[in-house]
Each structure stands twice: as C-alpha cells, then as structure tokens.
Motif scaffolding. Sequence first.
Motif, short mmCIF file in Angstrom:
data_model
loop_
_atom_site.label_atom_id
_atom_site.label_comp_id
_atom_site.label_asym_id
_atom_site.label_seq_id
_atom_site.Cartn_x
_atom_site.Cartn_y
_atom_site.Cartn_z
N UNK A 233 44.65 7.12 98.86
CA UNK A 233 43.87 6.92 100.09
C UNK A 233 42.49 6.41 99.69
N UNK A 234 41.90 5.53 100.45
CA UNK A 234 40.52 5.14 100.20
C UNK A 234 39.61 6.35 100.45
N UNK A 235 38.65 6.54 99.56
CA UNK A 235 37.76 7.70 99.68
C UNK A 235 37.06 7.77 101.02
N UNK A 236 36.69 6.61 101.56
CA UNK A 236 36.00 6.60 102.86
C UNK A 236 36.93 7.07 103.98
N UNK A 237 38.22 6.73 103.83
CA UNK A 237 39.20 7.18 104.82
C UNK A 237 39.36 8.69 104.76
N UNK A 238 39.40 9.19 103.51
CA UNK A 238 39.52 10.64 103.31
C UNK A 238 38.32 11.36 103.94
N UNK A 239 37.14 10.80 103.71
CA UNK A 239 35.93 11.37 104.28
C UNK A 239 36.01 11.38 105.81
#
Length: 219
Positions: free
Chosen positions: A57-63
């Motif tokens: 997952x992209x970290x920004x999406x996780x955030x």
Amino acid sequence: MRLLLVEDDPLIGQGISDALTLQGESLEWVTRGSHALHALADSDFDLVVLDLGLPDIDGLQLLADIRQRGDDLPVLILTARDQVSDRVAGLDSGADDYLVKPFDVDELRARIRALVRRRSGYSSALICYNQIKVDPSSREVFCAEKEIKLSRREYALLMEFLHHPGQVFTRDQLNERLYGWNDGVESNSLEVHIHHLRKKVGSGLIHTVRGVGYRIDPL
Ligand code: CA
C-alpha cells in the motif's frame, strides 16, 4: 512508550528498531502496509513511524486509512521523496511530522519524544508532574528537586504513566508496553518494578486500582 514502525527497508528498519529498543521503548516492526493495519487493529500504540514507499500500500494511502477511522494517533512519516509536494501531501493527509531520508536517529528520537509529549498534554520540553520532573532528552529524573536514578525498566514504566495521566493500565498492557513481544517476561517482574519505582518516587504517585491495574492521577 509503544511504537509501530512501518518500514520495508531491512537496514533502515533494523537501525531504527535497534536504536529505539535500546532506549527501552517497546516497538513492533512491520514491513508491509497490510501488516500495519492488522497491528493497529490488534494493539494500542503511542505513535507510528511510517515509511511512504511500501511494497503493497502507498504510505499516504495507509495514513488516510488511519485518519478515516478517526484515529488521532501521532504519525511521523519517513520519506526518501524530498520534493516539497510530497511533504505537503503527507502533512495534508494527517501526518504530524516528517523526516527525509537519510536522517539522524537522534533527530528521530527527539521528534518522537516531542510528538508523544505534546499529545500527553505537556507543553514544555520538561515533563513536570507534581514533585516529579523528567527531562526526556537526557532521561534525568528528579523528585522534589533531587535527582533519582532509575533502571531502564523503571524509567520506561514511569514514562508510561506520565504519558497517560489518569489512564488505568492493566498488568498485561504494561507488560506489553515494557517488554514488547520477544522479551521473556517473568510473571512477577512488573510488581517488582512498581515496588522499586514507588520507593524512589514516593508511594503516593502510582495508585493500585484493585482488580484492574495501576494509574496516576489525571493532570
Ligand atoms: Ca520503502
């Protein structure tokens, strides 16, 4: 303090993990975003250190997922993308702070301390609670203006209470926060640490909540 580290780079992850656990922090390290979501669903953390470039997952999406659930957990992002637009996107997505790789681990530690301290309601760099004063950067502890020497576990235990004034901790929660998953825990060692800590900081600070656990008074 219990931290979740989300970082797929083995060298960087190991470096952060070693540096923080050496200081007595309890840290869970995962290398994928999906594992981070599981860890967050299963356990309480004080802060997440989040790499943006993850394999699944992209970290920004996780955030965004974390914030969408209404979780106000402090998140510090690590990024190799040093363009301004990425930092802005990270902060806009609800990150509390960020570091650009490569970074100094002492700076990471200082930023973690600041985020956790602010969330606990202390505004100055020194944590002052009744007669207790702690300088988290030097790990010096004073009781009624006299310096006291705490073991690594006693210090970690005291900081758990100071970071969450008023919160009742069960024995299991404290053990998890003090030892993490991989350390062996002797069944009565928590009581022993509490006993020693009370002798050093005064018996009135840490209250036993019968049948539940321990707490200090709210701020
Ligand atoms: Ca990465």
